[in-house]
Structures are given as structure tokens and as C-alpha cells.
Design a protein around this motif. Structure first.
Motif, PDB file in Angstrom:
ATOM      1  N   LEU A 127       0.646  -1.267   0.008  1.00 35.25           N
ATOM      2  CA  LEU A 127      -0.060  -0.062  -0.057  1.00 35.25           C
ATOM      3  C   LEU A 127       1.007   1.316  -0.002  1.00 35.25           C
ATOM      4  CD1 LEU A 127      -2.734   1.215   0.130  1.00 35.25           C
ATOM      5  CD2 LEU A 127      -2.808   1.102   2.434  1.00 35.25           C
ATOM      6  N   ASN A 128       2.000   1.222   0.836  1.00 33.29           N
ATOM      7  CA  ASN A 128       3.046   2.124   0.772  1.00 33.29           C
ATOM      8  C   ASN A 128       4.345   1.569   0.668  1.00 33.29           C
ATOM      9  OD1 ASN A 128       4.698   4.327   1.353  1.00 33.29           O
ATOM     10  ND2 ASN A 128       3.656   4.956   3.230  1.00 33.29           N
ATOM     11  N   LYS A 149       4.403  -1.621   6.217  1.00 32.35           N
ATOM     12  CA  LYS A 149       3.794  -1.985   7.526  1.00 32.35           C
ATOM     13  C   LYS A 149       2.820  -0.758   7.590  1.00 32.35           C
ATOM     14  CE  LYS A 149       6.450  -5.744   9.248  1.00 32.35           C
ATOM     15  NZ  LYS A 149       7.219  -6.317  10.128  1.00 32.35           N
ATOM     16  N   ASP A 150       1.473  -1.157   8.241  1.00 32.28           N
ATOM     17  CA  ASP A 150       0.751   0.068   8.636  1.00 32.28           C
ATOM     18  C   ASP A 150       1.093   0.302  10.047  1.00 32.28           C
ATOM     19  OD1 ASP A 150      -0.502  -2.275  10.544  1.00 32.28           O
ATOM     20  OD2 ASP A 150      -2.368  -2.349   9.079  1.00 32.28           O
ATOM     21  N   THR A 151       0.228   1.079  10.658  1.00 36.97           N
ATOM     22  CA  THR A 151       0.564   1.696  11.840  1.00 36.97           C
ATOM     23  C   THR A 151       0.266   0.565  13.142  1.00 36.97           C
ATOM     24  OG1 THR A 151      -1.794   2.478  12.333  1.00 36.97           O
ATOM     25  CG2 THR A 151      -0.262   4.076  11.408  1.00 36.97           C
ATOM     26  N   GLU A 152      -0.179  -0.652  12.798  1.00 34.98           N
ATOM     27  CA  GLU A 152      -0.256  -1.767  13.958  1.00 34.98           C
ATOM     28  C   GLU A 152       0.694  -2.535  13.511  1.00 34.98           C
ATOM     29  OE1 GLU A 152      -4.538  -3.106  13.104  1.00 34.98           O
ATOM     30  OE2 GLU A 152      -5.227  -1.163  13.923  1.00 34.98           O
ATOM     31  N   ALA A 169       0.774  -4.161   4.700  1.00 34.48           N
ATOM     32  CA  ALA A 169      -0.395  -3.785   4.025  1.00 34.48           C
ATOM     33  C   ALA A 169      -0.188  -3.629   2.611  1.00 34.48           C
ATOM     34  CB  ALA A 169      -0.437  -2.205   4.534  1.00 34.48           C
ATOM     35  N   ASP A 173      -1.694  -3.804  -1.441  1.00 34.71           N
ATOM     36  CA  ASP A 173      -3.076  -3.188  -2.245  1.00 34.71           C
ATOM     37  C   ASP A 173      -2.999  -4.195  -3.274  1.00 34.71           C
ATOM     38  OD1 ASP A 173      -4.366  -1.592  -3.897  1.00 34.71           O
ATOM     39  OD2 ASP A 173      -3.161  -0.018  -3.720  1.00 34.71           O
ATOM     40  N   SER A 217      -4.437  -6.220   5.487  1.00 33.78           N
ATOM     41  CA  SER A 217      -3.605  -5.913   6.539  1.00 33.78           C
ATOM     42  C   SER A 217      -3.333  -7.629   7.051  1.00 33.78           C
ATOM     43  CB  SER A 217      -4.108  -5.104   7.705  1.00 33.78           C
ATOM     44  OG  SER A 217      -4.269  -3.750   7.213  1.00 33.78           O
TER      45      SER A 217
END
Length: 198
Positions: free
Chosen positions: A114-115, A120-123, A127, A129, A145
Motif C-alpha cells: 500500500l505504501n 507495514k501499517d500503524t499496527e 499492508a 494493495d 492487513s
């Protein structure tokens, strides 16, 4: 929001089998997801869902339990806001062919982080896409996620062609418990009219 969207999300739950190694690159993550799919035979999980309808500017929450067995068999039980079931024996719901391809994520989807600068996401979950290679009216984009230790899908967000979204969070996953075949057989209650989907 069409329940078919939820069925597509359900298909991706098959990645929820523990793997000891921690992947670092997109290729590593995709390889692990494809590998765990081959080891999964069945799965049970609780879910909460939030469906946003853009044209109505309305959000509808729901929750329930999902059961999945290899071969396209599934049972999707909604307990809120109203009791509802989606049941497939692997033959009478088209999702079966989708499940068969999950061991080849790159064949079915264009996959990226995703990025890419921060995978990794904030958790702390990977992540991903995903964009389906074959156009689907119920899904133009899927964001997953995935827990980097257990490889359980923690959250899935489906976007459709009308900019509606369905967000699902999964918990209490149990994998390869030997779900009985009767779980995936629909028995209509007395007095219920069955309308076949075409």
C-alpha cells in the motif's frame, strides 16, 4: 452493499496459517501467502464489518462468523444487524473458482505494498494493495492487513466500481480444525421461498 463483496473477502482468509519466518520484501510476502494457502484445509473466524454506500452516504455495521473449507465451501453467518446466511457447498456459488486461484496471488492480482516506502501499517501489519487482473464489478481494489507473525488477515477493505467500501476485521481464527461437511449445506427453514441466483 452486495454480499458478494463479503464472499470475495472471505476467500482471502485462507492465508491465515502460522508461518515462522518474517518476510521482508513484497516478493517474500507474496510467496508466504501463496505457500500458506496450500496448507490450509479449513478456517473459522469471527468478523465485524462496516459497509459504506457512497451514493446514500450511509454506513451499515454488521458482525458474525465465517466458515471456510478448501474447494470453495463456505458459510457466512451474519448475526447483526439481522440474521442472514450465505452458504456454498463449493458447487453452487461462483466463488469456488476464485478460491482455486488464491495460491497464485500474482496470477489473480496486481500486487504491491500500500505504501512501498513503509510496507507495514500503524499496527505493524503488512499492508498489501491488490487490483484484480480480471475486472470485477464488486471489487476494483482490495487492501489487506496481514499479521507478520501469525499470517492471519487482520483487516480487509474492498472497493467497488461505485466507490463503495466494505471493511472487515477478523478475530478468533481457528485453522484446520476439521469442519464437518454439513456446515456447508444449506437447509431452508419451513415456509421459506428459495430464489436461485442467475
Amino acid at each position: 452493499m452486495n454480499r458478494a463483496v463479503a464472499v470475495l473477502i472471505l476467500a482471502l482468509l485462507v492465508t491465515a496459517v502460522a508461518v515462522p519466518a518474517a518476510a521482508q520484501s513484497l516478493d517474500d510476502v507474496v510467496r508466504e501467502i501463496e505457500a500458506v494457502y496450500g496448507r490450509m484445509t479449513d478456517l473459522r473466524a469471527d468478523f465485524t464489518q462496516t459497509a459504506f454506500n457512497k451514493s446514500l452516504n450511509q454506513t451499515i455495521p454488521a458482525k458474525g462468523t465465517v466458515y471456510l473449507k478448501k474447494g470453495g465451501k463456505l458459510r457466512w453467518e451474519y448475526t447483526e444487524p439481522t440474521p442472514q446466511e450465505i452458504v456454498s457447498d463449493g458447487k453452487k456459488l461462483w466463488v469456488g473458482s476464485f478460491l482455486a486461484g488464491l495460491g497464485r496471488l500474482r496470477t489473480e492480482f496486481q500486487v504491491r505494498f500500500l505504501n512501498p516506502a513503509q510496507p507495514k501499517d500503524t499496527e505493524g501489519n503488512w499492508a498489501l494493495d491488490l487490483a484484480p487482473k480480471q475486472p470485477l464489478p464488486t471489487m476494483t481494489r482490495l487492501i489487506l492487513s496481514i499479521d507478520p507473525k501469525s499470517w492471519e488477515i487482520r483487516k480487509a477493505v474492498v472497493h467497488d466500481q461505485f466507490e463503495n467500501t466494505v471493511t472487515m476485521r477478523f478475530s478468533k481464527m481457528v485453522v484446520n480444525s476439521g469442519l464437518p461437511e454439513r456446515t456447508f449445506t444449506f437447509v431452508a427453514p419451513k415456509g421459506v421461498v428459495i430464489v436461485p441466483l442467475k
